[in-house]
Motif scaffolding. Structure first.
Motif, mmCIF file in Angstrom:
data_model
loop_
_atom_site.group_PDB
_atom_site.id
_atom_site.type_symbol
_atom_site.label_atom_id
_atom_site.label_comp_id
_atom_site.label_asym_id
_atom_site.label_seq_id
_atom_site.Cartn_x
_atom_site.Cartn_y
_atom_site.Cartn_z
ATOM 1 N N LEU A 30 0.815 -1.360 0.274
ATOM 2 C CA LEU A 30 -0.629 0.048 0.082
ATOM 3 C C LEU A 30 0.949 1.247 -0.283
ATOM 4 O O LEU A 30 0.375 2.641 -0.602
ATOM 5 C CB LEU A 30 -1.335 -0.132 0.979
ATOM 6 N N ARG A 31 1.992 1.931 1.343
ATOM 7 C CA ARG A 31 2.892 2.851 0.503
ATOM 8 C C ARG A 31 3.386 2.678 -0.738
ATOM 9 O O ARG A 31 3.588 3.965 -0.479
ATOM 10 C CB ARG A 31 4.131 2.369 1.737
ATOM 11 N N LYS A 32 3.874 1.798 -1.019
ATOM 12 C CA LYS A 32 5.136 1.533 -2.358
ATOM 13 C C LYS A 32 3.242 2.227 -3.644
ATOM 14 O O LYS A 32 4.109 2.600 -4.301
ATOM 15 C CB LYS A 32 5.109 0.510 -3.038
ATOM 16 N N LEU A 33 2.868 2.004 -3.643
ATOM 17 C CA LEU A 33 1.455 1.962 -4.640
ATOM 18 C C LEU A 33 0.809 3.790 -3.838
ATOM 19 O O LEU A 33 0.855 4.796 -4.891
ATOM 20 C CB LEU A 33 0.135 1.677 -4.502
ATOM 21 N N LEU A 34 0.982 4.159 -3.045
ATOM 22 C CA LEU A 34 0.892 5.516 -2.570
ATOM 23 C C LEU A 34 2.001 6.315 -2.978
ATOM 24 O O LEU A 34 1.715 7.403 -3.469
ATOM 25 C CB LEU A 34 0.575 6.162 -1.106
ATOM 26 N N GLU A 35 2.930 6.085 -3.390
ATOM 27 C CA GLU A 35 4.234 6.959 -3.261
ATOM 28 C C GLU A 35 3.830 6.601 -4.535
ATOM 29 O O GLU A 35 4.317 7.426 -5.430
ATOM 30 C CB GLU A 35 5.687 6.092 -2.380
ATOM 31 N N LYS A 36 4.460 5.296 -5.469
ATOM 32 C CA LYS A 36 4.229 5.815 -6.840
ATOM 33 C C LYS A 36 3.163 6.340 -7.861
ATOM 34 O O LYS A 36 2.921 7.461 -8.303
ATOM 35 C CB LYS A 36 3.291 4.077 -6.987
#
Length: 180
Positions: free
Chosen positions: A6-12
């Motif tokens: 989820l964190r990676k998706l938000l950053e992306k």
């Protein structure tokens, strides 16, 4: 749930701030203050911060007032579940404010017609229409002046982006995104 994914998706996706849960007036105030401080810390200009703040406030107030799942706490005071995101689109080089909530499917045609009308206007027409509605009180309702989408469009650098996902429950999932 995989929080790292989820964190990676938000950053992306360029998400600076995300909120999912029950929205109340105290949450609106806290969220706005938090986002303002974050944007100041990265050197965002005051006009952009003001526009983001105005759009975020309108979107969160719309969720509180018009969500299918709202709960009345007192006269004209509601809490409602919803999602709000503030982010930066690196490709467009613009900030965006996006929100989503459940609405009654019967409300969808009216909202969609209003948004299509607003998106057909240029900046001068938006300003003129806004002034006319404020003077006439035509769009007034129990929870405010009914000018939220117009206010968002006036702050936006692009037409309002929106989507409705019809569910089998008599509800629609309504999303709106405003680029600043």
């Amino acid at each position: 749930m995989d929080m790292y994914q989820l964190r990676k998706l938000l950053e992306k996706e360029g998400i600076i701030f995300s909120f999912s849960g029950t929205i109340s007036q105290s949450i609106v105030s806290s969220v706005a203050e938090t986002i303002e401080q974050e944007l100041i810390s990265v050197g965002t200009g005051t006009t952009i911060i003001h526009n983001i703040f105005a759009v975020l406030t309108e979107q969160m107030q719309n969720i509180m007032s018009h969500s299918q799942d709202k709960v009345k706490k007192a006269a004209n005071i509601y809490e409602s579940p919803g999602i709000t995101l503030v982010g930066y689109d690196k490709h467009k080089e613009k900030y965006f404010v996006s929100s989503a909530n459940m609405i009654n499917s019967d409300a969808q045609p009216g909202i969609e017609k209003n948004l299509q009308n607003i998106n057909s206007m240029d900046a001068v027409q938006l300003k003129q229409h806004y002034k006319e509605l404020r003077r006439s009180g035509e769009s007034m309702h129990a929870r405010g002046a009914g000018l939220g989408f117009l206010e968002m469009a006036r702050k936006s650098s692009e037409p309002l982006k929106y989507d409705f996902r019809e569910l089998n429950t008599g509800q629609s999932f309504f999303e709106i995104c405003v680029y600043i």
